[in-house]
Design a protein around this motif. Structure first.
Motif, short mmCIF file in Angstrom:
data_model
loop_
_atom_site.label_atom_id
_atom_site.label_comp_id
_atom_site.label_asym_id
_atom_site.label_seq_id
_atom_site.Cartn_x
_atom_site.Cartn_y
_atom_site.Cartn_z
N SER A 1 0.83 -1.21 0.00
CA SER A 1 0.00 0.00 0.00
C SER A 1 0.86 1.26 0.00
O SER A 1 0.41 2.31 -0.42
N TYR B 1 -5.30 -2.63 -0.54
CA TYR B 1 -4.12 -3.03 0.23
C TYR B 1 -4.18 -2.45 1.64
O TYR B 1 -3.77 -3.10 2.60
N GLN C 1 2.55 0.74 -4.10
CA GLN C 1 1.64 0.53 -5.23
C GLN C 1 0.63 1.67 -5.29
O GLN C 1 -0.01 1.99 -4.29
N ILE C 2 0.48 2.27 -6.45
CA ILE C 2 -0.50 3.35 -6.62
C ILE C 2 -1.88 2.77 -6.93
O ILE C 2 -2.89 3.20 -6.40
N LYS C 3 -1.93 1.75 -7.78
CA LYS C 3 -3.19 1.14 -8.20
C LYS C 3 -3.71 0.22 -7.08
O LYS C 3 -2.96 -0.51 -6.46
N ASN C 4 -5.00 0.27 -6.81
CA ASN C 4 -5.67 -0.54 -5.77
C ASN C 4 -5.10 -0.27 -4.37
O ASN C 4 -5.01 -1.17 -3.56
N LYS C 5 -4.75 0.94 -4.09
CA LYS C 5 -4.14 1.28 -2.81
C LYS C 5 -5.11 1.08 -1.64
O LYS C 5 -4.71 0.62 -0.57
N ASN C 6 -6.40 1.38 -1.85
CA ASN C 6 -7.38 1.23 -0.77
C ASN C 6 -7.58 -0.23 -0.39
O ASN C 6 -7.79 -0.55 0.79
#
Length: 132
Positions: A74, A84, A77-82
């Motif tokens: 988290s 994680y 990584q920028i994508k799917n951060k929420n």
């Protein structure tokens, strides 16, 4: 003429055979008992005694490490951060809970083993002095 009632399984038994049926209560209690019987002398290996807490500790450690990896993703990584950020701490807490439960379980088993050894020793002393 009176017909005796049939048993639920369909087989007919005479009143004399009903009286001869022995009770299996004692053997059922011994079989369903969770603790090891005092009269069994089969020695158990360390793996037989400690395999459950070892499995719980290892699964807890694996989940805890996986939670660390997911939580660190988290940060990077920028994508799917929420996703994680939600899953990481949940896995951390679940892994830590299993790890601590397994680590606490081991001393409890050791204490029970010592009590069981004392109990066996006292049983042999009783049988030695009272069976003469």
């Amino acid at each position: 003429m009176e017909i005796p009632p049939k048993s639920p399984d369909g087989s007919e038994k005479s009143p004399q055979s009903k009286e001869l049926v022995t009770s299996n209560t004692a053997s059922t209690l011994c079989i369903s008992s969770r603790s090891e019987s005092v009269w069994t002398s089969a020695s158990r290996t360390k793996w037989d005694i400690y395999h459950k807490p070892i499995i719980v500790v290892s699964v807890g450690a694996a989940i805890f490490l996986f939670g660390i990896v997911i939580t660190s993703l988290s940060c990077f990584q920028i994508k799917n951060k929420n996703i994680y950020k939600m899953c990481g701490p949940a896995l951390l807490s679940l892994g830590l809970m299993l790890l601590v439960c397994g680590l606490v379980w081991i001393p409890i088993i050791r204490k029970k083993q010592k009590q069981r050894q004392k109990s066996k020793f006292l049983q042999t002393l009783k049988s030695f002095f009272f069976n003469r």
